[in-house]
Write a protein that holds these residues in place. Structure first.
Motif, mmCIF file in Angstrom:
data_model
loop_
_atom_site.group_PDB
_atom_site.id
_atom_site.type_symbol
_atom_site.label_atom_id
_atom_site.label_comp_id
_atom_site.label_asym_id
_atom_site.label_seq_id
_atom_site.Cartn_x
_atom_site.Cartn_y
_atom_site.Cartn_z
ATOM 1 N N HIS A 1 2.810 2.267 -7.469
ATOM 2 C CA HIS A 1 3.074 2.529 -6.049
ATOM 3 C C HIS A 1 2.057 3.528 -5.481
ATOM 4 O O HIS A 1 1.541 3.332 -4.381
ATOM 5 N N ILE A 2 1.800 4.595 -6.233
ATOM 6 C CA ILE A 2 0.851 5.612 -5.761
ATOM 7 C C ILE A 2 -0.537 4.982 -5.624
ATOM 8 O O ILE A 2 -1.233 5.184 -4.631
ATOM 9 N N PHE A 3 -0.902 4.200 -6.628
ATOM 10 C CA PHE A 3 -2.204 3.535 -6.623
ATOM 11 C C PHE A 3 -2.342 2.677 -5.365
ATOM 12 O O PHE A 3 -3.346 2.699 -4.669
ATOM 13 N N TYR A 4 -1.276 1.951 -5.056
ATOM 14 C CA TYR A 4 -1.265 1.050 -3.910
ATOM 15 C C TYR A 4 -1.390 1.828 -2.600
ATOM 16 O O TYR A 4 -2.190 1.496 -1.729
ATOM 17 N N ILE A 5 -0.625 2.906 -2.468
ATOM 18 C CA ILE A 5 -0.658 3.696 -1.239
ATOM 19 C C ILE A 5 -2.045 4.281 -0.998
ATOM 20 O O ILE A 5 -2.549 4.273 0.115
ATOM 21 N N PHE A 6 -2.675 4.758 -2.074
ATOM 22 C CA PHE A 6 -3.986 5.387 -1.922
ATOM 23 C C PHE A 6 -5.148 4.400 -1.953
ATOM 24 O O PHE A 6 -6.278 4.795 -2.156
ATOM 25 N N SER A 7 -4.858 3.107 -1.795
ATOM 26 C CA SER A 7 -5.982 2.175 -1.881
ATOM 27 C C SER A 7 -6.298 1.504 -0.551
ATOM 28 O O SER A 7 -7.042 0.561 -0.517
ATOM 29 N N LYS A 8 -5.708 2.011 0.533
ATOM 30 C CA LYS A 8 -6.026 1.361 1.808
ATOM 31 C C LYS A 8 -5.985 2.308 3.003
ATOM 32 O O LYS A 8 -5.295 3.329 2.960
ATOM 33 N N ASN A 9 -6.736 1.938 4.042
ATOM 34 C CA ASN A 9 -6.752 2.668 5.316
ATOM 35 C C ASN A 9 -6.987 4.171 5.187
ATOM 36 O O ASN A 9 -6.304 4.965 5.817
ATOM 37 N N GLY B 1 -14.565 11.668 -1.487
ATOM 38 C CA GLY B 1 -14.551 10.302 -2.026
ATOM 39 C C GLY B 1 -14.597 10.220 -3.532
ATOM 40 O O GLY B 1 -13.923 9.393 -4.141
ATOM 41 N N THR B 2 -15.382 11.093 -4.149
ATOM 42 C CA THR B 2 -15.511 11.073 -5.608
ATOM 43 C C THR B 2 -14.187 11.422 -6.268
ATOM 44 O O THR B 2 -13.740 10.745 -7.185
ATOM 45 N N ALA B 3 -13.570 12.475 -5.767
ATOM 46 C CA ALA B 3 -12.277 12.896 -6.316
ATOM 47 C C ALA B 3 -11.242 11.792 -6.134
ATOM 48 O O ALA B 3 -10.436 11.519 -7.026
ATOM 49 N N LEU B 4 -11.286 11.142 -4.989
ATOM 50 C CA LEU B 4 -10.358 10.048 -4.709
ATOM 51 C C LEU B 4 -10.567 8.893 -5.681
ATOM 52 O O LEU B 4 -9.610 8.354 -6.243
ATOM 53 N N ASP B 5 -11.825 8.519 -5.908
ATOM 54 C CA ASP B 5 -12.132 7.440 -6.861
ATOM 55 C C ASP B 5 -11.635 7.794 -8.254
ATOM 56 O O ASP B 5 -11.062 6.963 -8.954
ATOM 57 N N GLN B 6 -11.891 9.032 -8.653
ATOM 58 C CA GLN B 6 -11.459 9.459 -9.992
ATOM 59 C C GLN B 6 -9.944 9.443 -10.105
ATOM 60 O O GLN B 6 -9.391 9.070 -11.133
ATOM 61 N N PHE B 7 -9.295 9.851 -9.036
ATOM 62 C CA PHE B 7 -7.834 9.847 -8.983
ATOM 63 C C PHE B 7 -7.320 8.419 -9.174
ATOM 64 O O PHE B 7 -6.468 8.148 -10.011
ATOM 65 N N GLN B 8 -7.889 7.484 -8.415
ATOM 66 C CA GLN B 8 -7.500 6.082 -8.493
ATOM 67 C C GLN B 8 -7.783 5.506 -9.883
ATOM 68 O O GLN B 8 -6.948 4.808 -10.454
ATOM 69 N N GLN C 1 8.324 2.736 0.229
ATOM 70 C CA GLN C 1 8.249 2.010 1.497
ATOM 71 C C GLN C 1 8.328 2.981 2.665
ATOM 72 O O GLN C 1 7.637 2.814 3.668
ATOM 73 N N LYS C 2 9.161 3.994 2.488
ATOM 74 C CA LYS C 2 9.304 5.008 3.526
ATOM 75 C C LYS C 2 7.958 5.689 3.794
ATOM 76 O O LYS C 2 7.575 5.902 4.934
ATOM 77 N N ILE C 3 7.256 6.014 2.711
ATOM 78 C CA ILE C 3 5.946 6.662 2.833
ATOM 79 C C ILE C 3 4.951 5.709 3.486
ATOM 80 O O ILE C 3 4.197 6.080 4.389
ATOM 81 N N ASP C 4 4.985 4.467 3.045
ATOM 82 C CA ASP C 4 4.087 3.450 3.581
ATOM 83 C C ASP C 4 4.319 3.251 5.089
ATOM 84 O O ASP C 4 3.369 3.195 5.872
ATOM 85 N N CYS C 5 5.586 3.153 5.464
ATOM 86 C CA CYS C 5 5.932 2.973 6.888
ATOM 87 C C CYS C 5 5.529 4.187 7.710
ATOM 88 O O CYS C 5 5.038 4.055 8.835
#
Length: 183
Positions: free
Chosen positions: A86-94, A102-109, A146-150
């Protein structure tokens, strides 16, 4: 930043390169702690201090604690795997308005992705997955994310909504950390 396709390619390369041994599965809880520690560090590195102006927009998402308190160890494993997904999905868009490193984000993912792979290979799937899929706690978990996503969608993925979500993911990872230490 790296796109999802790039991440998947890396994931595939790594998963074909690592045939996961039972020994690695044995060390999974320890590995998990390292991944969580690392993820928390990267979450902090991704952005700066929580912006003051976002404080008034704070939301309470209420993480479903019972997900991490089942009777079986395996079920916790399955729950954690799902949380990571779920976390991976939330942090992979928009993420355009997030203003993060960006580097830290990529490493996180990447860290999350590898851990998902590892968990998928190790967690005793068959009966656990079957039972877990029918469980109320799984639905609660889904609702939570879903709450976070919404929330992100409602705010059109603006800076504050991302910062609030990042703070929430931090809390979420800390809760998992606490739970895995008890196992």
């Amino acid at each position: 930043t790296m796109n999802a396709f790039g991440l998947i390619q890396i994931g595939l390369m790594l998963s074909s390169a690592t045939i996961i041994s039972s020994l690695q599965c044995h060390h999974l809880p320890l590995q998990q702690r390292k991944v969580i520690e690392n993820s928390l560090r990267l979450l902090d590195k991704m952005g700066k201090e929580f912006p003051q102006k976002c404080l008034r927009e704070k939301m309470s998402f209420r993480f479903p604690m019972q997900v991490l308190q089942p009777r079986q160890k395996e079920t916790v494993g399955v729950a954690i795997e799902e949380i990571f997904q779920h976390i991976f999905y939330i942090f992979s868009k928009n993420l355009t308005l997030a203003a993060w490193d960006g580097t830290a984000l990529d490493q996180f993912q990447n860290g999350l992705y590898l851990q998902i792979e590892q968990l998928e290979a190790c967690v005793i799937k068959k009966h656990t997955q079957h039972r877990w899929s029918k469980e109320a706690s799984r639905l609660k978990l889904k609702k939570y994310f879903q709450k976070i996503d919404c929330f992100l969608k409602d705010k059109q993925h603006d800076l504050c909504s991302w910062e609030i979500s990042r703070a929430e993911m931090r809390k979420c990872l800390q809760l998992i950390d606490k739970a895995t230490r008890k196992l």
